[in-house]
Structure formats: C-alpha cells, structure tokens
Design an enzyme around this catalytic site. Structure first.
Site, mmCIF file in Angstrom:
data_model
loop_
_atom_site.group_PDB
_atom_site.id
_atom_site.type_symbol
_atom_site.label_atom_id
_atom_site.label_comp_id
_atom_site.label_asym_id
_atom_site.label_seq_id
_atom_site.Cartn_x
_atom_site.Cartn_y
_atom_site.Cartn_z
ATOM 1 N N LYS A 51 1.035 -1.420 0.170
ATOM 2 C CA LYS A 51 0.024 -0.021 -0.123
ATOM 3 C C LYS A 51 0.928 1.174 0.032
ATOM 4 C CE LYS A 51 -0.409 0.003 4.992
ATOM 5 N NZ LYS A 51 -1.476 0.116 6.120
ATOM 6 N N TYR A 272 14.275 30.452 9.077
ATOM 7 C CA TYR A 272 12.998 31.271 9.402
ATOM 8 C C TYR A 272 12.857 31.597 10.832
ATOM 9 C CZ TYR A 272 10.889 30.742 4.739
ATOM 10 O OH TYR A 272 10.583 30.740 3.324
#
Length: 377
Positions: A51, A272
């Site tokens: 999956k 940042y």
C-alpha cells in the site's frame, strides 16, 4: 569551468534531469528480506503489503520483484491502488483491498479480479449484491476487529454475519483476518488480548483459514501466523520490533545535493524566524531537501545528515525545499556546491531519523517526496 559544466550535463543525462536528491532502492535486498521472512514462516505463506505505493518505493517495481521471489498475495489499502497495480502482475497474483470498497466500485472490482477485504455488514451487503447482479460467486476476505477499534467487523455485527454465512452465500470467503495493533512491542499485553479475541472469532466462524501476523507479528511466534502473514515495513528494511536489533537488510538510501555553502560569524541568525543563532564562526551548507521532500519540520535543530561518516547537525528550521546543516566539523572545502550528503543510508537508518523527529519509520519512509530521482538496482 566549461569542462565541469560538460561533465555535469553528461551526468544529468544518465540520471534524471533536474533532480537534486537520489533515492536508491535495492531490489536485491528487498528480495533477500522476503526470502528471510519466507524461511522464518515456512510452511506458512508470506504475502506483501504494498500500500501507499509500496511505502513510497514504487509499487509496480516492488511487487514485480516480490512476485519473482514467489509472492502471490499483495495487500493495498484502497481500490485505486489495486487498479494501478493489477496490470503489473500476472493473473495468479491476488490483490486484496484492506479498506474494502466504497459504494459503486463493486462491479469494477469483481471484473478486474481484485479481492475486497470486507470490514462491516454494509460492505458485506454491497459485495453480496454485486454477486447477485453478476450471477456468480465472488471472493472476499473478512476482517474482524480484535481490539484496535479501526477496521473490521465489530463484535455486535458478528452474529448477523454468522447467520448470513449459515444461510448460504454467494460470497466465497478466502480467509478471515485481523490486524495487530502493538506487534512492534513484543511485551505488549494487547498482543495476547488480540490473540485471545481472534481465537474466539475462529470458534464462531469455524473452517476458515486465518491471516493475523504483520511485520511485528512474524516475530511474536508461530501462534500468531495463521496460514498467511502480511509483512510490510520489514520487507523494506524497517525494524519490525521497537527496541530490538533490526534483523532486516536496508533497502533504501537517500543522498541529497548541496545548493550553497557559506561562512557566517558568531551571532548570525539561521533560517526562518531566526530560530538558530550561531555561537561561533560557522560554516554552513544548504541542501536541496525540506519538509516537502519528507524531512519533517520537527527535525529543526534536532536531526542531522552525514558526509563521509561525519555527522552534520541541522541548524535552524527545516524549510519547504531546503535544510541548512553545520559543516564546521569538515575540512574547509571538503563539501561544496553539488556535493551529495547522506540523509538515509549507512550512517543513519529510518529508525534514527524517526527517533530524532519523534515519529515512526513508516511515516519517514512513506513521506519521501516525488522530487527525488528513484534509482533501482
């Protein structure tokens, strides 16, 4: 300089144009991991959970490799994954949809020879109705909730399901299954609780084969195997049991290119928010991978990458497309524009990154972005 550009162009032509990160997937190691599990489980069969695009590694390539090793049972989560995978495998390979089907997908599923895992009476009724429309018996798997409270027939629906099976059905039950919630913790009491509940279900629904063990469950012992195990993370080199030595072979490595280097003085703000302030003159490198590429933002000022075995700590916040690391520990000039650093590989495992990020290896592996050039060997 011109010769460097020509070499760069030649190299680009042999890999992927524009890629700045290279995800190496060792299909031979994948095959060896599967064979190891097959040997442990014998005579019980080993399926494969593929999956989420085989945990981000490419479901078609992974499934074909496992098929060549003898795997014939493949598990995905959603029907759309099964549709994409079906053309890649021979007709004797069975594909199972763990989440079952959303209403309206039943006829297409049946016509493609895909097997749904039925988790509720609602899904049972829809699949049975499709069998009536097609005027033939359709195969399915029944999943039971044994204590995870996520998917599977709940206890209150079991009596009605048993009655439907006794009265005759146009649905062929291939096997029954459940999912272990804490198999990665070998000492968890929940393993025994789920085993006891699965034993009760087997008594209520006699005569059906059982699939129980996931990757961690394989290492809990034979009692958890059933007739078909469903390993996932262990195939891809992840540790099946937390706190235990990983018996599986690494399958994935990731190297990312340096975009720029610089030297900054003490007191310089990095990234940042100026979240990191240098305490000394520091040499920095910015690499071409960020949280959009699968490096979690929570690795800010916590994680690291490696260059020739030297740990290079992440400084400042991980950005969307880039991450800055401290390269002061390296000789000056050792790392330059275009150099590759190791994010995942010999010196840093999936579990190492997951630990630094406060998460699990599954999330790290499935989150590796599609901007990397995936190379198979």
């Amino acid at each position: 300089m011109d010769s460097d550009i020509l070499v760069s162009r030649t190299r680009t032509a042999t890999i992927a144009q524009g890629a700045t990160g290279y995800l190496m997937i060792d299909l031979a190691a994948l095959g060896r991991n599967y064979r190891k599990l097959v040997s442990m489980l014998a005579p019980v069969r080993a399926g494969a959970v593929v999956k989420a695009d085989a945990y981000g590694l490419g479901a078609e390539r992974v499934a074909r490799t496992l098929y060549s090793e003898g795997c014939r049972h493949f598990f995905v989560a959603q029907f759309v994954e099964a549709v994409r995978l079906r053309p890649a495998l021979a007709h004797d390979a069975q594909i199972f949809v763990l989440n079952g089907l959303q209403p309206g997908n039943e006829i297409a599923c049946a016509e493609m020879g895909i097997v749904p895992v039925l988790n509720s009476l609602a899904q049972w009724r829809q699949w049975s109705a499709a069998a009536r429309i097609l005027k033939r018996c359709l195969p399915a798997v029944l999943q039971f909730d044994t204590g995870m409270s996520r998917l599977g027939f709940p206890r209150e629906e079991r009596r009605e399901l048993a009655a439907a099976l006794r009265d005759g059905s146009n649905v062929e039950i291939l096997f029954i299954m459940s999912h272990l919630a804490s198999a990665d913790d070998m000492g968890s009491e929940q393993n025994g609780e789920q085993f006891a509940e699965m034993s009760r279900i087997a008594d209520e629904f006699p005569g059906f084969d059982i699939s129980f063990a996931n990757s961690g469950g394989v290492f809990l012992g034979e009692a958890y195997y059933g007739v078909l195990a469903r390993p996932g993370i262990a195939l891809y080199g992840g540790a099946p049991n937390a706190g235990e030595k990983n018996p599986m072979e690494p399958v994935v490595s990731l190297n990312v290119a340096v975009v720029q280097t610089r030297t900054v003085p003490a007191g310089a703000k990095v990234g940042y928010g100026g979240a990191h302030v240098t305490q000394r003159e520091t040499r920095l490198a910015t690499i071409a991978a960020g949280y959009a590429d699968g490096l979690p933002r929570c690795l800010s000022d916590r994680g690291a990458v490696y260059f020739k075995g030297v740990r290079l700590p992440i400084v400042g916040r991980v950005s969307m497309d880039s991450t800055t690391v401290d390269i002061t520990a390296l000789p000056e000039g050792a790392l330059t524009f275009g150099s590759l650093v190791e994010v995942l590989g010999r010196h840093q495992t999936l579990e190492d990154i997951a630990r630094d990020a406060g998460t699990i290896s599954y999330e790290i592996l499935t989150g590796l972005g599609d901007r990397y050039d995936r190379q198979y060997r």
